[in-house]
Design a protein around this motif. Structure first.
Motif, mmCIF file in Angstrom:
data_model
loop_
_atom_site.group_PDB
_atom_site.id
_atom_site.type_symbol
_atom_site.label_atom_id
_atom_site.label_comp_id
_atom_site.label_asym_id
_atom_site.label_seq_id
_atom_site.Cartn_x
_atom_site.Cartn_y
_atom_site.Cartn_z
ATOM 1 N N GLU A 178 0.803 -1.226 0.000
ATOM 2 C CA GLU A 178 0.000 0.000 0.000
ATOM 3 C C GLU A 178 0.834 1.273 0.000
ATOM 4 O OE1 GLU A 178 -3.145 -0.134 -0.465
ATOM 5 O OE2 GLU A 178 -3.526 -2.228 0.007
ATOM 6 N N HIS A 179 2.060 1.211 0.487
ATOM 7 C CA HIS A 179 2.916 2.406 0.573
ATOM 8 C C HIS A 179 4.107 2.339 -0.394
ATOM 9 C CE1 HIS A 179 0.633 4.037 3.845
ATOM 10 N NE2 HIS A 179 0.777 2.933 4.540
ATOM 11 N N ARG A 180 3.935 1.576 -1.475
ATOM 12 C CA ARG A 180 5.000 1.464 -2.487
ATOM 13 C C ARG A 180 5.431 2.866 -2.926
ATOM 14 N NH1 ARG A 180 6.427 -2.737 -5.117
ATOM 15 N NH2 ARG A 180 4.475 -3.823 -4.696
ATOM 16 N N GLY A 181 6.745 3.067 -2.994
ATOM 17 C CA GLY A 181 7.283 4.370 -3.392
ATOM 18 C C GLY A 181 7.787 5.191 -2.221
ATOM 19 N N LEU A 182 7.347 4.854 -1.018
ATOM 20 C CA LEU A 182 7.800 5.571 0.172
ATOM 21 C C LEU A 182 9.130 4.973 0.635
ATOM 22 C CD1 LEU A 182 7.233 7.653 2.415
ATOM 23 C CD2 LEU A 182 5.989 5.854 3.642
ATOM 24 N N VAL A 183 10.124 5.835 0.873
ATOM 25 C CA VAL A 183 11.424 5.403 1.382
ATOM 26 C C VAL A 183 11.784 6.321 2.539
ATOM 27 C CG1 VAL A 183 13.842 4.930 0.839
ATOM 28 C CG2 VAL A 183 12.104 4.657 -0.949
ATOM 29 N N ILE A 184 12.002 5.735 3.701
ATOM 30 C CA ILE A 184 12.291 6.485 4.922
ATOM 31 C C ILE A 184 13.575 5.946 5.539
ATOM 32 C CG2 ILE A 184 11.524 6.970 7.278
ATOM 33 C CD1 ILE A 184 8.650 6.834 6.290
ATOM 34 N N ALA A 185 14.425 6.847 6.031
ATOM 35 C CA ALA A 185 15.650 6.456 6.727
ATOM 36 C C ALA A 185 15.565 6.889 8.180
ATOM 37 C CB ALA A 185 16.873 7.093 6.064
ATOM 38 N N GLU A 186 15.979 6.001 9.081
ATOM 39 C CA GLU A 186 16.023 6.295 10.507
ATOM 40 C C GLU A 186 17.438 6.063 11.006
ATOM 41 O OE1 GLU A 186 13.415 3.498 12.358
ATOM 42 O OE2 GLU A 186 11.613 4.434 11.559
ATOM 43 N N VAL A 187 17.835 6.859 11.969
ATOM 44 C CA VAL A 187 19.110 6.625 12.633
ATOM 45 C C VAL A 187 18.839 6.549 14.127
ATOM 46 C CG1 VAL A 187 19.737 9.093 12.748
ATOM 47 C CG2 VAL A 187 21.526 7.347 12.874
ATOM 48 N N GLU A 188 19.277 5.457 14.752
ATOM 49 C CA GLU A 188 19.127 5.319 16.197
ATOM 50 C C GLU A 188 20.369 5.875 16.860
ATOM 51 O OE1 GLU A 188 17.439 2.052 18.125
ATOM 52 O OE2 GLU A 188 16.004 1.654 16.526
ATOM 53 N N MET A 189 20.134 6.629 17.933
ATOM 54 C CA MET A 189 21.229 7.297 18.629
ATOM 55 C C MET A 189 21.312 6.784 20.060
ATOM 56 S SD MET A 189 20.374 11.076 17.064
ATOM 57 C CE MET A 189 18.778 11.103 17.847
ATOM 58 N N ARG A 190 22.448 7.000 20.678
ATOM 59 C CA ARG A 190 22.636 6.596 22.073
ATOM 60 C C ARG A 190 22.062 7.639 23.031
ATOM 61 N NH1 ARG A 190 26.449 4.969 18.911
ATOM 62 N NH2 ARG A 190 27.716 6.849 18.933
ATOM 63 N N SER A 191 22.033 8.902 22.609
ATOM 64 C CA SER A 191 21.449 9.955 23.443
ATOM 65 C C SER A 191 20.851 11.031 22.538
ATOM 66 C CB SER A 191 22.508 10.583 24.362
ATOM 67 O OG SER A 191 23.302 11.500 23.653
ATOM 68 N N GLU A 192 19.963 11.831 23.100
ATOM 69 C CA GLU A 192 19.321 12.896 22.330
ATOM 70 C C GLU A 192 20.314 13.965 21.892
ATOM 71 O OE1 GLU A 192 15.731 14.604 23.863
ATOM 72 O OE2 GLU A 192 14.873 12.651 24.346
ATOM 73 N N THR A 193 21.482 14.005 22.532
ATOM 74 C CA THR A 193 22.471 15.010 22.161
ATOM 75 C C THR A 193 23.403 14.546 21.040
ATOM 76 O OG1 THR A 193 23.963 14.251 23.919
ATOM 77 C CG2 THR A 193 22.437 16.064 24.448
ATOM 78 N N ASP A 194 23.306 13.265 20.638
ATOM 79 C CA ASP A 194 24.097 12.801 19.494
ATOM 80 C C ASP A 194 23.752 13.633 18.273
ATOM 81 O OD1 ASP A 194 25.315 10.840 20.972
ATOM 82 O OD2 ASP A 194 24.208 9.168 20.084
ATOM 83 N N ASN A 195 24.747 13.869 17.439
ATOM 84 C CA ASN A 195 24.534 14.679 16.242
ATOM 85 C C ASN A 195 25.128 13.946 15.038
ATOM 86 O OD1 ASN A 195 23.776 16.799 14.658
ATOM 87 N ND2 ASN A 195 25.543 18.063 15.175
ATOM 88 N N PRO A 196 24.417 12.905 14.533
ATOM 89 C CA PRO A 196 24.977 12.129 13.427
ATOM 90 C C PRO A 196 25.121 12.979 12.164
ATOM 91 C CG PRO A 196 22.693 11.523 13.810
ATOM 92 C CD PRO A 196 23.077 12.460 14.909
ATOM 93 N N ALA A 197 26.199 12.717 11.412
ATOM 94 C CA ALA A 197 26.368 13.368 10.114
ATOM 95 C C ALA A 197 25.225 12.911 9.207
ATOM 96 C CB ALA A 197 27.708 12.987 9.514
#
Length: 162
Positions: free
Chosen positions: A108-127
């Protein structure tokens, strides 16, 4: 109890594909869905199943409880899911010290692409990789919970573009 701390983005290009480490086929549905909590069942690659309980209203951090369950029970639970069963392939993509999970939706959601990044703390600032589009952290419409349980109600209101 574990904490889930993550940021979420739409994906605007296929630049991530060359860095894929692993991939998994997922089927998941929601057994219970409320504003501040959910109960999800997920089958991974048709071989493993998990029941997950998430609690919290924060846009970045929530409490998360996960339990392995028998596949037969997971299949039965999915037959009783609220809304639709989400089908997607999840790709793990390392990038500058963090692992991004890129979900390519089918069904049903073909075409949707989402990326998530899990962090160790809310202050992490991933590139942020160049292939990311708009950040949708905290936009409930892009949560798996909403994609599964609110699909019929808001079938045409969701933009799949980055």
């Amino acid at each position: 109890m574990a904490k889930e701390i993550e940021r979420k983005f739409l994906v605007r290009s296929d630049g991530w594909r060359s860095a894929v480490e692993t991939k998994s086929a997922l089927r998941q549905g929601y057994i219970a869905s409320m504003d501040d909590r959910s109960v999800r069942v997920r089958i991974l690659d048709g071989r493993k199943a998990r029941l997950t309980i998430k609690i919290g209203r924060s846009t970045i951090t929530r409490d998360e409880f996960e339990y392995d369950i028998p596949i037969a029970e997971a299949k039965e639970l999915l037959q009783n899911a609220i809304g639709i069963v989400i089908e997607k392939t999840r790709y793990r993509v390392p990038y500058e010290g963090f692992v991004w999970e890129v979900d390519v939706f089918a069904g049903e959601h073909r075409g949707l692409v989402i990326a998530e990044v899990e962090m160790r703390s809310e202050t992490d600032n991933p590139a942020l990789p160049r292939w990311l589009g708009r950040e949708v952290t905290g936009d409930f419409r892009y949560s798996n919970q909403a994609l599964a349980t609110e699909y019929e109600r808001d079938r045409h209101g969701l933009s799949h573009s980055a």
